[in-house]
Write a protein that holds these residues in place. Structure first.
Motif, PDB file in Angstrom:
ATOM      1  N   VAL A 148       3.616   3.496  -1.837  1.00 25.69           N
ATOM      2  CA  VAL A 148       3.872   2.176  -1.269  1.00 25.69           C
ATOM      3  C   VAL A 148       2.850   1.861  -0.178  1.00 25.69           C
ATOM      4  O   VAL A 148       2.196   0.812  -0.186  1.00 25.69           O
ATOM      5  CB  VAL A 148       5.305   2.091  -0.699  1.00 25.69           C
ATOM      6  CG1 VAL A 148       5.460   0.858   0.191  1.00 25.69           C
ATOM      7  CG2 VAL A 148       6.333   2.056  -1.820  1.00 25.69           C
TER       8      VAL A 148
ATOM      9  N   VAL B 209       3.375   2.962  -7.683  1.00 30.17           N
ATOM     10  CA  VAL B 209       4.667   3.325  -7.099  1.00 30.17           C
ATOM     11  C   VAL B 209       5.683   3.739  -8.170  1.00 30.17           C
ATOM     12  O   VAL B 209       6.369   4.756  -8.037  1.00 30.17           O
ATOM     13  CB  VAL B 209       5.222   2.169  -6.247  1.00 30.17           C
ATOM     14  CG1 VAL B 209       6.621   2.491  -5.732  1.00 30.17           C
ATOM     15  CG2 VAL B 209       4.284   1.880  -5.067  1.00 30.17           C
TER      16      VAL B 209
ATOM     17  N   GLU C 283       0.030   3.428   0.537  1.00 26.93           N
ATOM     18  CA  GLU C 283      -1.363   3.542   0.095  1.00 26.93           C
ATOM     19  C   GLU C 283      -1.818   2.352  -0.736  1.00 26.93           C
ATOM     20  O   GLU C 283      -3.026   2.171  -0.951  1.00 26.93           O
ATOM     21  CB  GLU C 283      -1.539   4.828  -0.714  1.00 26.93           C
ATOM     22  CG  GLU C 283      -1.419   6.099   0.119  1.00 26.93           C
ATOM     23  CD  GLU C 283      -1.505   7.356  -0.726  1.00 26.93           C
ATOM     24  OE1 GLU C 283      -1.366   7.239  -1.969  1.00 26.93           O
ATOM     25  OE2 GLU C 283      -1.709   8.450  -0.159  1.00 26.93           O
ATOM     26  N   ASN C 284      -0.882   1.537  -1.205  1.00 25.79           N
ATOM     27  CA  ASN C 284      -1.239   0.427  -2.086  1.00 25.79           C
ATOM     28  C   ASN C 284      -0.852  -0.934  -1.521  1.00 25.79           C
ATOM     29  O   ASN C 284      -0.552  -1.868  -2.272  1.00 25.79           O
ATOM     30  CB  ASN C 284      -0.613   0.644  -3.457  1.00 25.79           C
ATOM     31  CG  ASN C 284      -1.278   1.766  -4.227  1.00 25.79           C
ATOM     32  OD1 ASN C 284      -2.265   1.548  -4.926  1.00 25.79           O
ATOM     33  ND2 ASN C 284      -0.779   2.982  -4.082  1.00 25.79           N
ATOM     34  N   GLY C 285      -0.865  -1.030  -0.195  1.00 26.47           N
ATOM     35  CA  GLY C 285      -0.726  -2.318   0.455  1.00 26.47           C
ATOM     36  C   GLY C 285       0.677  -2.775   0.757  1.00 26.47           C
ATOM     37  O   GLY C 285       0.876  -3.892   1.229  1.00 26.47           O
ATOM     38  N   GLY C 286       1.675  -1.910   0.498  1.00 33.54           N
ATOM     39  CA  GLY C 286       3.046  -2.263   0.810  1.00 33.54           C
ATOM     40  C   GLY C 286       3.482  -1.702   2.144  1.00 33.54           C
ATOM     41  O   GLY C 286       2.673  -1.188   2.924  1.00 33.54           O
TER      42      GLY C 286
ATOM     43  N   ASP D 182       6.492  -5.029  -1.196  1.00 30.70           N
ATOM     44  CA  ASP D 182       5.237  -4.950  -1.934  1.00 30.70           C
ATOM     45  C   ASP D 182       4.165  -5.725  -1.156  1.00 30.70           C
ATOM     46  O   ASP D 182       4.459  -6.295  -0.089  1.00 30.70           O
ATOM     47  CB  ASP D 182       5.423  -5.412  -3.380  1.00 30.70           C
ATOM     48  CG  ASP D 182       5.585  -6.923  -3.548  1.00 30.70           C
ATOM     49  OD1 ASP D 182       5.349  -7.683  -2.595  1.00 30.70           O
ATOM     50  OD2 ASP D 182       5.961  -7.337  -4.666  1.00 30.70           O
ATOM     51  N   PRO D 183       2.921  -5.772  -1.624  1.00 28.66           N
ATOM     52  CA  PRO D 183       1.859  -6.417  -0.834  1.00 28.66           C
ATOM     53  C   PRO D 183       2.094  -7.887  -0.516  1.00 28.66           C
ATOM     54  O   PRO D 183       1.538  -8.410   0.461  1.00 28.66           O
ATOM     55  CB  PRO D 183       0.616  -6.228  -1.716  1.00 28.66           C
ATOM     56  CG  PRO D 183       0.898  -4.986  -2.495  1.00 28.66           C
ATOM     57  CD  PRO D 183       2.367  -5.047  -2.785  1.00 28.66           C
TER      58      PRO D 183
ATOM     59  N   PHE E  78       0.027  -2.133  -7.340  1.00 31.45           N
ATOM     60  CA  PHE E  78       1.102  -1.566  -6.527  1.00 31.45           C
ATOM     61  C   PHE E  78       2.196  -0.954  -7.396  1.00 31.45           C
ATOM     62  O   PHE E  78       2.564   0.214  -7.216  1.00 31.45           O
ATOM     63  CB  PHE E  78       1.691  -2.674  -5.645  1.00 31.45           C
ATOM     64  CG  PHE E  78       2.879  -2.248  -4.821  1.00 31.45           C
ATOM     65  CD1 PHE E  78       2.706  -1.653  -3.583  1.00 31.45           C
ATOM     66  CD2 PHE E  78       4.175  -2.469  -5.277  1.00 31.45           C
ATOM     67  CE1 PHE E  78       3.799  -1.269  -2.812  1.00 31.45           C
ATOM     68  CE2 PHE E  78       5.275  -2.096  -4.517  1.00 31.45           C
ATOM     69  CZ  PHE E  78       5.083  -1.482  -3.283  1.00 31.45           C
ATOM     70  N   TYR E  79       2.723  -1.718  -8.337  1.00 38.05           N
ATOM     71  CA  TYR E  79       3.860  -1.234  -9.120  1.00 38.05           C
ATOM     72  C   TYR E  79       3.450  -0.138 -10.101  1.00 38.05           C
ATOM     73  O   TYR E  79       4.269   0.705 -10.462  1.00 38.05           O
ATOM     74  CB  TYR E  79       4.561  -2.395  -9.814  1.00 38.05           C
ATOM     75  CG  TYR E  79       5.344  -3.241  -8.831  1.00 38.05           C
ATOM     76  CD1 TYR E  79       6.560  -2.788  -8.318  1.00 38.05           C
ATOM     77  CD2 TYR E  79       4.863  -4.466  -8.378  1.00 38.05           C
ATOM     78  CE1 TYR E  79       7.285  -3.545  -7.399  1.00 38.05           C
ATOM     79  CE2 TYR E  79       5.577  -5.228  -7.454  1.00 38.05           C
ATOM     80  CZ  TYR E  79       6.789  -4.752  -6.973  1.00 38.05           C
ATOM     81  OH  TYR E  79       7.494  -5.498  -6.050  1.00 38.05           O
TER      82      TYR E  79
ATOM     83  N   LYS F 172      -2.727  -7.570  -7.114  1.00 36.19           N
ATOM     84  CA  LYS F 172      -2.189  -6.586  -6.165  1.00 36.19           C
ATOM     85  C   LYS F 172      -0.849  -6.051  -6.645  1.00 36.19           C
ATOM     86  O   LYS F 172      -0.575  -4.858  -6.499  1.00 36.19           O
ATOM     87  CB  LYS F 172      -2.049  -7.212  -4.780  1.00 36.19           C
ATOM     88  CG  LYS F 172      -3.370  -7.372  -4.035  1.00 36.19           C
ATOM     89  CD  LYS F 172      -3.132  -7.888  -2.624  1.00 36.19           C
ATOM     90  CE  LYS F 172      -4.458  -7.999  -1.867  1.00 36.19           C
ATOM     91  NZ  LYS F 172      -4.241  -8.521  -0.492  1.00 36.19           N
ATOM     92  N   ALA F 173      -0.019  -6.918  -7.212  1.00 39.18           N
ATOM     93  CA  ALA F 173       1.270  -6.469  -7.731  1.00 39.18           C
ATOM     94  C   ALA F 173       1.077  -5.462  -8.854  1.00 39.18           C
ATOM     95  O   ALA F 173       1.791  -4.453  -8.937  1.00 39.18           O
ATOM     96  CB  ALA F 173       2.080  -7.664  -8.224  1.00 39.18           C
TER      97      ALA F 173
END
Length: 268
Positions: free
Chosen positions: A228, A28, A230-233, A253-254, A24-25, A20-21
């Motif tokens: 952020v 973002v 849209e990607n679980g944050g 973050d998530p 996400f990163y 997930k990280a």
């Protein structure tokens, strides 16, 4: 390695969910985090954060079950270059702080210690080992102006005067200039070798306490904030204007690690 006392030379994300990280990163900030462990013997799960220009933005330490059971939590840590880790760690302790880990050596990486200042903010001290054939190498993970680099280092502390004194003594930082923040007190700027690297804010009663927080550069603050969510944050407030015409924002973050974002607002 070039003696750059007081420079932020590495940043590290601790996370319990590297997949997930990674997603996400990338969405973002534009980082490409290694999908697999980079430690050959598997003694830990560590992955590099690639900027896309051939350089690194830092690393990712994957938190195992034992680490989580012993109280480790997702979050970001910064590493500061010191010429003598042991001496710097002793100065933190003498000022009323603590050593949480080390000092110890990691082959091919350097000597390091995880310390807390007297107010409880945690930071790594490090004397890095230079890469083979390049004894004068310098880290470029921090850059005040560039996206995909870390651009700002923020200390929230219950005692700004004590923090300025300790960090000035150990790292050679200076503290010049401040921005009034009303009831929150002054936001006091800190410099390394004459250049701005961050600031100290007054930790608020009932808040998260004394801590370091870090800001990564993005190409478009609105695009990044949208990514952020849209990607679980989760966003921690709206982007705010900062001196110079750019905007900054805080996000989770998530896994709940706090990351600051800073960059321009592009016209639609």
């Amino acid at each position: 390695m070039a003696d750059d006392r007081g420079a932020f030379i590495w940043y590290e994300l601790m996370t319990d969910d590297p997949a997930k990280a990674r997603a996400f990163y990338n969405a973002v900030i534009g980082w490409d985090i290694d999908a697999d462990n980079s430690v050959p013997d598997g003694s830990m799960d560590y992955r590099m954060i690639n900027r896309g220009d051939g350089g690194f933005a830092g690393g990712v330490l994957v938190l195992g079950k034992d680490m989580l059971a012993n109280g480790a939590k997702p979050g970001w840590l910064g590493y500061v270059h010191v010429p003598d880790v042991d001496a710097a760690a002793r100065r933190f302790v003498a000022a009323g702080g603590a050593i949480h880990m080390g000092p110890n050596d990691m082959e091919g990486v350097g000597r390091m210690a995880l310390v807390a200042d007297p107010q409880g903010a945690v930071i790594y001290l490090m004397t890095p080992t230079p890469p083979p054939g390049n004894p004068d190498a310098k880290s470029d993970v921090f850059d005040f102006a560039k996206p995909r680099h870390f651009r700002w280092n923020e200390l929230w502390t219950s005692d700004q005067d004590a923090a300025a004194s300790l960090y000035g003594d150990v790292f050679g930082w200076t503290q010049e200039g401040a921005m009034p923040m009303g009831e929150m007190g002054d936001y006091r700027f800190i410099q390394h070798n004459g250049g701005g690297i961050g600031a100290m804010g007054h930790a608020q009663s009932g808040g998260e306490g004394s801590r370091w927080q870090y800001f990564a550069g993005v190409d478009d603050i609105d695009r990044a904030c949208k990514a952020v969510v849209e990607n679980g944050g989760a966003m921690l407030g709206e982007p705010m204007p900062i001196p110079g015409g750019e905007y900054s924002a805080y996000a989770h973050d998530p896994s709940g690690a706090t990351i600051g974002l800073v960059g321009p607002r592009k016209e639609p």
